[in-house]
Write a protein that holds these residues in place. Structure first.
Motif, short mmCIF file in Angstrom:
data_model
loop_
_atom_site.label_atom_id
_atom_site.label_comp_id
_atom_site.label_asym_id
_atom_site.label_seq_id
_atom_site.Cartn_x
_atom_site.Cartn_y
_atom_site.Cartn_z
N ALA A 14 -33.89 -0.31 0.78
CA ALA A 14 -32.48 -0.31 0.38
C ALA A 14 -31.85 -1.67 0.66
CB ALA A 14 -31.73 0.79 1.12
N GLU A 15 -32.18 -2.25 1.80
CA GLU A 15 -31.65 -3.58 2.12
C GLU A 15 -32.15 -4.61 1.11
OE1 GLU A 15 -32.65 -4.41 6.19
OE2 GLU A 15 -31.40 -2.77 6.93
N ARG A 16 -33.42 -4.53 0.78
CA ARG A 16 -33.99 -5.47 -0.19
C ARG A 16 -33.33 -5.33 -1.56
NH1 ARG A 16 -40.29 -5.32 -2.00
NH2 ARG A 16 -40.04 -6.40 -3.96
N LEU A 17 -33.06 -4.09 -1.95
CA LEU A 17 -32.46 -3.83 -3.26
C LEU A 17 -30.93 -3.90 -3.24
CD1 LEU A 17 -34.74 -0.84 -4.30
CD2 LEU A 17 -34.89 -3.21 -5.11
N GLU A 18 -30.38 -4.18 -2.06
CA GLU A 18 -28.93 -4.28 -1.87
C GLU A 18 -28.20 -3.02 -2.32
OE1 GLU A 18 -27.74 -7.93 -3.75
OE2 GLU A 18 -28.79 -9.15 -2.26
N THR A 19 -28.69 -1.89 -1.81
CA THR A 19 -28.08 -0.59 -2.07
C THR A 19 -28.21 0.25 -0.81
OG1 THR A 19 -27.95 1.21 -3.68
CG2 THR A 19 -30.16 0.47 -3.07
N PHE B 43 -39.60 2.45 -5.96
CA PHE B 43 -40.87 2.90 -5.38
C PHE B 43 -41.66 1.72 -4.80
CE2 PHE B 43 -45.45 3.75 -5.94
CZ PHE B 43 -45.58 4.79 -5.03
N ILE B 44 -41.77 0.65 -5.55
CA ILE B 44 -42.51 -0.52 -5.08
C ILE B 44 -41.85 -1.11 -3.84
CG2 ILE B 44 -43.11 -2.92 -5.66
CD1 ILE B 44 -43.59 -1.86 -8.56
N ALA B 45 -40.52 -1.14 -3.81
CA ALA B 45 -39.81 -1.67 -2.64
C ALA B 45 -40.09 -0.82 -1.41
CB ALA B 45 -38.32 -1.74 -2.92
N VAL B 46 -40.09 0.50 -1.54
CA VAL B 46 -40.37 1.38 -0.39
C VAL B 46 -41.78 1.14 0.11
CG1 VAL B 46 -40.64 3.76 0.38
CG2 VAL B 46 -38.70 3.14 -1.07
N VAL B 47 -42.74 1.08 -0.79
CA VAL B 47 -44.13 0.86 -0.38
C VAL B 47 -44.30 -0.52 0.25
CG1 VAL B 47 -46.50 0.62 -1.23
CG2 VAL B 47 -45.06 2.49 -2.07
N THR B 48 -43.76 -1.54 -0.37
CA THR B 48 -43.89 -2.90 0.12
C THR B 48 -43.21 -3.09 1.47
OG1 THR B 48 -43.97 -3.74 -2.13
CG2 THR B 48 -43.47 -5.33 -0.42
N GLU B 49 -42.01 -2.58 1.59
CA GLU B 49 -41.22 -2.76 2.82
C GLU B 49 -41.61 -1.79 3.92
OE1 GLU B 49 -39.21 -5.29 3.31
OE2 GLU B 49 -39.42 -6.01 1.27
#
Length: 54
Positions: A26-31, A13-19
């Protein structure tokens, strides 16, 4: 009854909001984007609320 949000759900969730997008998160989380989307959807179902506009 308490609702438990696990670390992976919060991280996604934080990655989606931040990115700003599921793809970038997904790229940031490598998935893949589909996995991030499923994780966030599961979190929304647990909370009973829509957290992001798609």
């Amino acid at each position: 009854m308490a609702t438990t949000i696990d670390f992976l759900e919060m991280q996604a969730f934080i990655a989606v909001v931040t990115e700003g997008s599921f793809t970038a998160a997904a790229e940031r989380l490598e998935t893949d984007k589909a996995r991030v989307s499923r994780i966030v959807r599961r979190m929304e179902e647990k909370l009973g609320a829509r957290l992001l506009n798609r």
